[in-house]
Write a protein that holds these residues in place. Sequence first.
Motif, PDB file in Angstrom:
ATOM      1  N   GLU A   1      35.818  48.206  17.243  1.00  8.91           N
ATOM      2  CA  GLU A   1      36.589  49.256  17.906  1.00  8.91           C
ATOM      3  C   GLU A   1      38.027  48.790  18.140  1.00  8.91           C
ATOM      4  O   GLU A   1      38.982  49.546  17.920  1.00  8.91           O
ATOM      5  N   ASP A   2      38.173  47.554  18.559  1.00 14.83           N
ATOM      6  CA  ASP A   2      39.506  47.005  18.769  1.00 14.83           C
ATOM      7  C   ASP A   2      40.286  46.945  17.450  1.00 14.83           C
ATOM      8  O   ASP A   2      41.473  47.279  17.413  1.00 14.83           O
ATOM      9  N   ALA A   3      39.624  46.544  16.371  1.00 11.44           N
ATOM     10  CA  ALA A   3      40.274  46.501  15.057  1.00 11.44           C
ATOM     11  C   ALA A   3      40.716  47.897  14.636  1.00 11.44           C
ATOM     12  O   ALA A   3      41.804  48.059  14.064  1.00 11.44           O
ATOM     13  N   TYR A   4      39.899  48.886  14.913  1.00 14.69           N
ATOM     14  CA  TYR A   4      40.268  50.272  14.613  1.00 14.69           C
ATOM     15  C   TYR A   4      41.489  50.690  15.437  1.00 14.69           C
ATOM     16  O   TYR A   4      42.436  51.275  14.913  1.00 14.69           O
ATOM     17  N   ASP A   5      41.457  50.369  16.724  1.00 14.34           N
ATOM     18  CA  ASP A   5      42.564  50.743  17.602  1.00 14.34           C
ATOM     19  C   ASP A   5      43.885  50.103  17.159  1.00 14.34           C
ATOM     20  O   ASP A   5      44.948  50.697  17.330  1.00 14.34           O
ATOM     21  N   ARG A   6      43.816  48.902  16.598  1.00 18.31           N
ATOM     22  CA  ARG A   6      45.016  48.184  16.185  1.00 18.31           C
ATOM     23  C   ARG A   6      45.391  48.414  14.720  1.00 18.31           C
ATOM     24  O   ARG A   6      46.449  47.973  14.275  1.00 18.31           O
ATOM     25  N   ALA A   7      44.541  49.090  13.981  1.00 19.72           N
ATOM     26  CA  ALA A   7      44.749  49.253  12.539  1.00 19.72           C
ATOM     27  C   ALA A   7      45.963  50.113  12.222  1.00 19.72           C
ATOM     28  O   ALA A   7      46.261  51.078  12.928  1.00 19.72           O
ATOM     29  N   ALA A   8      46.606  49.727  11.138  1.00 17.90           N
ATOM     30  CA  ALA A   8      47.684  50.557  10.609  1.00 17.90           C
ATOM     31  C   ALA A   8      47.072  51.848  10.079  1.00 17.90           C
ATOM     32  O   ALA A   8      45.872  51.916   9.777  1.00 17.90           O
ATOM     33  N   ARG A   9      47.884  52.857   9.956  1.00 22.43           N
ATOM     34  CA  ARG A   9      47.418  54.174   9.535  1.00 22.43           C
ATOM     35  C   ARG A   9      46.610  54.103   8.241  1.00 22.43           C
ATOM     36  O   ARG A   9      45.575  54.748   8.111  1.00 22.43           O
ATOM     37  N   ASP A  10      47.040  53.287   7.277  1.00 26.46           N
ATOM     38  CA  ASP A  10      46.361  53.223   5.985  1.00 26.46           C
ATOM     39  C   ASP A  10      45.028  52.462   6.052  1.00 26.46           C
ATOM     40  O   ASP A  10      44.227  52.545   5.134  1.00 26.46           O
ATOM     41  N   GLU A  11      44.775  51.744   7.137  1.00 28.26           N
ATOM     42  CA  GLU A  11      43.517  51.012   7.305  1.00 28.26           C
ATOM     43  C   GLU A  11      42.580  51.655   8.328  1.00 28.26           C
ATOM     44  O   GLU A  11      41.418  51.268   8.423  1.00 28.26           O
ATOM     45  N   ALA A  12      43.077  52.591   9.078  1.00 31.29           N
ATOM     46  CA  ALA A  12      42.320  53.139  10.207  1.00 31.29           C
ATOM     47  C   ALA A  12      40.991  53.761   9.795  1.00 31.29           C
ATOM     48  O   ALA A  12      39.970  53.545  10.451  1.00 31.29           O
TER      49      ALA A  12
END
Length: 103
Positions: A33-44
């Motif tokens: 969830e944290d990785a999703y929250d911090r992901a760039a738009r192209d990785e989200a």
Amino acid sequence: MIRKRRFADVISTQLDLFAHDYVRLIGDCAKAEDAYDRAARDEAEERFGDYQDLVETGTEILADLRDNFARTLDDAAAEEYETEFNRAVHKRLPRFALEIENN
């Protein structure tokens, strides 16, 4: 007046065991969830998919735990237990609650 739920103790024990046995899965969900929250738009989208997969795994484990115990009860008691179990998951493990009733 507060009424004690019929299956509160067994459900509490089941959720304690889940939290103990699947501590890594719970931690992985938080990290995803944290990785999703911090992901760039192209990785989200990919990160959210990773998170959803982990949550789905936890939800399925909880649903199996619930269903296995419910099979030991008569129909009326099983329905009451399932309702109490789902409510307890909503309160204690909300990330796994969204789909618990559909499993």
